[in-house]
Design a protein around this motif. Sequence first.
Motif: not given
Length: 60
Positions: A22-28, A38-51
């Motif tokens: 969902g975050l990646m769709k919002e980022w796009h 957009s950068d904020s959403k991407y950063e949040e998505a990357e944090n989730i990917a790490k989790q």
Amino acid sequence: MFGLFKKKKKTEIEKLQARYTGLMKEWHALSSINRSESDSKYEEAENIAKQIEKLKNETT
């Protein structure tokens, strides 16, 4: 027989993957409209990917 239609409970990893998607769709969608959001959403998505990676490594 009554358990046939019960929903399967999502694991923590499945929940995080759904959130990541969902975050990646919002980022796009925001990438051409609002770069800072957009950068904020991407950063949040990357944090989730790490989790997700951390959880996958713990289960193996």
